[in-house]
Scaffold this motif. Structure first.
Motif, PDB file in Angstrom:
ATOM      1  N   MET A  16       0.839  -1.203   0.000  1.00 45.04           N
ATOM      2  CA  MET A  16       0.000   0.000   0.000  1.00 45.04           C
ATOM      3  C   MET A  16       0.870   1.247   0.000  1.00 45.04           C
ATOM      4  SD  MET A  16      -3.079   0.849   2.670  1.00 45.04           S
ATOM      5  CE  MET A  16      -2.172   1.698   3.962  1.00 45.04           C
ATOM      6  N   LEU A  17       0.476   2.230  -0.770  1.00 43.01           N
ATOM      7  CA  LEU A  17       1.236   3.477  -0.815  1.00 43.01           C
ATOM      8  C   LEU A  17       1.128   4.226   0.510  1.00 43.01           C
ATOM      9  CD1 LEU A  17       0.245   4.897  -4.318  1.00 43.01           C
ATOM     10  CD2 LEU A  17       2.360   3.757  -3.694  1.00 43.01           C
ATOM     11  N   GLU A  18       2.235   4.876   0.879  1.00 39.71           N
ATOM     12  CA  GLU A  18       2.206   5.689   2.100  1.00 39.71           C
ATOM     13  C   GLU A  18       1.411   6.971   1.916  1.00 39.71           C
ATOM     14  OE1 GLU A  18       5.978   6.586   3.918  1.00 39.71           O
ATOM     15  OE2 GLU A  18       6.801   4.701   3.224  1.00 39.71           O
ATOM     16  N   LEU A  19       1.434   7.493   0.691  1.00 35.62           N
ATOM     17  CA  LEU A  19       0.815   8.802   0.426  1.00 35.62           C
ATOM     18  C   LEU A  19       1.435   9.879   1.325  1.00 35.62           C
ATOM     19  CD1 LEU A  19      -2.902   7.654   0.134  1.00 35.62           C
ATOM     20  CD2 LEU A  19      -1.336   8.116  -1.743  1.00 35.62           C
ATOM     21  N   ARG A  20       2.705  10.115   1.130  1.00 36.62           N
ATOM     22  CA  ARG A  20       3.424  11.112   1.946  1.00 36.62           C
ATOM     23  C   ARG A  20       2.854  12.508   1.721  1.00 36.62           C
ATOM     24  NH1 ARG A  20       9.476   8.687   0.714  1.00 36.62           N
ATOM     25  NH2 ARG A  20       9.099   6.689   1.718  1.00 36.62           N
ATOM     26  N   PRO A  21       2.915  13.327   2.776  1.00 34.72           N
ATOM     27  CA  PRO A  21       2.170  14.594   2.754  1.00 34.72           C
ATOM     28  C   PRO A  21       2.870  15.792   2.141  1.00 34.72           C
ATOM     29  CG  PRO A  21       3.111  14.239   4.916  1.00 34.72           C
ATOM     30  CD  PRO A  21       3.482  13.036   4.095  1.00 34.72           C
ATOM     31  N   ASN A  22       4.098  15.622   1.641  1.00 38.04           N
ATOM     32  CA  ASN A  22       4.798  16.817   1.148  1.00 38.04           C
ATOM     33  C   ASN A  22       5.817  16.472   0.074  1.00 38.04           C
ATOM     34  OD1 ASN A  22       6.524  15.500   3.110  1.00 38.04           O
ATOM     35  ND2 ASN A  22       7.836  17.301   2.964  1.00 38.04           N
ATOM     36  N   CYS A  23       6.273  17.517  -0.627  1.00 40.03           N
ATOM     37  CA  CYS A  23       7.327  17.377  -1.630  1.00 40.03           C
ATOM     38  C   CYS A  23       8.683  17.335  -0.937  1.00 40.03           C
ATOM     39  CB  CYS A  23       7.260  18.553  -2.596  1.00 40.03           C
ATOM     40  SG  CYS A  23       8.644  18.611  -3.763  1.00 40.03           S
ATOM     41  N   GLU A  24       9.538  16.383  -1.319  1.00 40.99           N
ATOM     42  CA  GLU A  24      10.861  16.278  -0.691  1.00 40.99           C
ATOM     43  C   GLU A  24      11.759  17.451  -1.047  1.00 40.99           C
ATOM     44  OE1 GLU A  24      13.198  12.754  -0.712  1.00 40.99           O
ATOM     45  OE2 GLU A  24      11.465  11.429  -0.569  1.00 40.99           O
ATOM     46  N   CYS A  25      11.463  18.106  -2.152  1.00 44.28           N
ATOM     47  CA  CYS A  25      12.314  19.223  -2.577  1.00 44.28           C
ATOM     48  C   CYS A  25      11.908  20.534  -1.922  1.00 44.28           C
ATOM     49  CB  CYS A  25      12.241  19.405  -4.082  1.00 44.28           C
ATOM     50  SG  CYS A  25      13.040  18.097  -5.000  1.00 44.28           S
ATOM     51  N   CYS A  26      10.656  20.928  -2.098  1.00 41.84           N
ATOM     52  CA  CYS A  26      10.245  22.277  -1.703  1.00 41.84           C
ATOM     53  C   CYS A  26       9.282  22.274  -0.520  1.00 41.84           C
ATOM     54  CB  CYS A  26       9.615  22.989  -2.894  1.00 41.84           C
ATOM     55  SG  CYS A  26       8.037  22.281  -3.411  1.00 41.84           S
ATOM     56  N   ASP A  27       8.950  21.084  -0.015  1.00 41.61           N
ATOM     57  CA  ASP A  27       8.086  20.945   1.156  1.00 41.61           C
ATOM     58  C   ASP A  27       6.647  21.399   0.904  1.00 41.61           C
ATOM     59  OD1 ASP A  27       7.910  19.935   3.731  1.00 41.61           O
ATOM     60  OD2 ASP A  27       8.062  21.905   4.647  1.00 41.61           O
ATOM     61  N   LYS A  28       6.271  21.488  -0.355  1.00 42.88           N
ATOM     62  CA  LYS A  28       4.884  21.818  -0.666  1.00 42.88           C
ATOM     63  C   LYS A  28       3.953  20.725  -0.153  1.00 42.88           C
ATOM     64  CE  LYS A  28       1.940  22.930  -4.601  1.00 42.88           C
ATOM     65  NZ  LYS A  28       1.941  23.486  -5.954  1.00 42.88           N
ATOM     66  N   ASP A  29       2.811  21.119   0.361  1.00 47.47           N
ATOM     67  CA  ASP A  29       1.827  20.135   0.815  1.00 47.47           C
ATOM     68  C   ASP A  29       1.253  19.356  -0.363  1.00 47.47           C
ATOM     69  OD1 ASP A  29       2.052  20.711   3.503  1.00 47.47           O
ATOM     70  OD2 ASP A  29       0.476  22.221   3.461  1.00 47.47           O
ATOM     71  N   LEU A  30       1.206  18.053  -0.218  1.00 49.70           N
ATOM     72  CA  LEU A  30       0.636  17.182  -1.247  1.00 49.70           C
ATOM     73  C   LEU A  30      -0.373  16.240  -0.597  1.00 49.70           C
ATOM     74  CD1 LEU A  30       3.929  16.301  -3.151  1.00 49.70           C
ATOM     75  CD2 LEU A  30       2.122  17.832  -3.943  1.00 49.70           C
ATOM     76  N   PRO A  31      -1.575  16.749  -0.326  1.00 49.96           N
ATOM     77  CA  PRO A  31      -2.588  15.893   0.310  1.00 49.96           C
ATOM     78  C   PRO A  31      -2.938  14.693  -0.567  1.00 49.96           C
ATOM     79  CG  PRO A  31      -3.525  18.015  -0.376  1.00 49.96           C
ATOM     80  CD  PRO A  31      -2.040  18.102  -0.587  1.00 49.96           C
ATOM     81  N   ALA A  32      -3.535  13.692   0.046  1.00 46.60           N
ATOM     82  CA  ALA A  32      -3.836  12.449  -0.671  1.00 46.60           C
ATOM     83  C   ALA A  32      -4.669  12.701  -1.923  1.00 46.60           C
ATOM     84  CB  ALA A  32      -4.555  11.484   0.253  1.00 46.60           C
ATOM     85  N   ALA A  33      -5.468  13.751  -1.896  1.00 44.71           N
ATOM     86  CA  ALA A  33      -6.336  14.044  -3.035  1.00 44.71           C
ATOM     87  C   ALA A  33      -5.645  14.875  -4.108  1.00 44.71           C
ATOM     88  CB  ALA A  33      -7.582  14.777  -2.550  1.00 44.71           C
ATOM     89  N   SER A  34      -4.398  15.266  -3.878  1.00 42.32           N
ATOM     90  CA  SER A  34      -3.720  16.141  -4.828  1.00 42.32           C
ATOM     91  C   SER A  34      -3.418  15.421  -6.137  1.00 42.32           C
ATOM     92  CB  SER A  34      -2.402  16.647  -4.228  1.00 42.32           C
ATOM     93  OG  SER A  34      -1.704  17.389  -5.188  1.00 42.32           O
ATOM     94  N   ALA A  35      -3.663  16.118  -7.232  1.00 38.25           N
ATOM     95  CA  ALA A  35      -3.308  15.578  -8.545  1.00 38.25           C
ATOM     96  C   ALA A  35      -1.877  15.952  -8.908  1.00 38.25           C
ATOM     97  CB  ALA A  35      -4.267  16.106  -9.606  1.00 38.25           C
ATOM     98  N   GLU A  36      -1.216  16.707  -8.041  1.00 35.58           N
ATOM     99  CA  GLU A  36       0.125  17.212  -8.334  1.00 35.58           C
ATOM    100  C   GLU A  36       1.236  16.318  -7.833  1.00 35.58           C
ATOM    101  OE1 GLU A  36       1.419  21.360  -7.936  1.00 35.58           O
ATOM    102  OE2 GLU A  36      -0.471  21.563  -6.861  1.00 35.58           O
ATOM    103  N   ALA A  37       0.912  15.305  -7.051  1.00 35.91           N
ATOM    104  CA  ALA A  37       1.964  14.486  -6.452  1.00 35.91           C
ATOM    105  C   ALA A  37       2.592  13.560  -7.491  1.00 35.91           C
ATOM    106  CB  ALA A  37       1.387  13.671  -5.310  1.00 35.91           C
ATOM    107  N   ARG A  38       3.921  13.427  -7.420  1.00 37.80           N
ATOM    108  CA  ARG A  38       4.661  12.506  -8.274  1.00 37.80           C
ATOM    109  C   ARG A  38       5.506  11.615  -7.376  1.00 37.80           C
ATOM    110  NH1 ARG A  38       1.523  14.590 -10.872  1.00 37.80           N
ATOM    111  NH2 ARG A  38       1.664  15.720 -12.838  1.00 37.80           N
ATOM    112  N   ILE A  39       5.575  10.318  -7.704  1.00 34.52           N
ATOM    113  CA  ILE A  39       6.352   9.382  -6.881  1.00 34.52           C
ATOM    114  C   ILE A  39       7.214   8.490  -7.758  1.00 34.52           C
ATOM    115  CG2 ILE A  39       4.687   9.305  -4.980  1.00 34.52           C
ATOM    116  CD1 ILE A  39       3.713   6.588  -6.080  1.00 34.52           C
TER     117      ILE A  39
END
Ligand SMILES: [Zn+2]
Ligand SMILES: [Zn+2]
Length: 82
Positions: free
Chosen positions: A1-24
């Motif tokens: 199962m994915l962890e769905l981490r809450p932020n960007c490792e680079c810029c610390d932007k919030d990436l909630p589980a519903a975000s379409a902007e998250a890349r892994i």
């Protein structure tokens, strides 16, 4: 199962589980779309793997399988190319 981490490792932007902007990557190193595309050029800086859009977990499943709240951040951030 994915962890769905809450932020960007680079810029610390919030990436909630519903975000379409998250890349892994396959190890779930997690970045925002801006960093993934412009700074990282689609390649994970930690493992060299490809970065793809993170699938969103349906709302009804998040109550039982909540997203991670553990923020992960690269110590030095991510260098821009050049
Ligand atoms: Zn970012
Ligand atoms: Zn990675």
């Amino acid at each position: 199962m994915l962890e769905l981490r809450p932020n960007c490792e680079c810029c610390d932007k919030d990436l909630p589980a519903a975000s379409a902007e998250a890349r892994i990557c396959s190890f779930e190193c997690t970045f925002c779309a801006d960093c993934a595309e412009t700074v990282l050029q689609g390649i994970c800086p930690n493992c060299g793997g490809e970065l793809v859009a993170r699938p969103r977990r349906p709302d009804g499943k998040l109550a039982k399988f909540p997203a991670s709240v553990q923020r992960v951040r690269k110590a030095q951030g991510c260098a821009s190319p050049g």
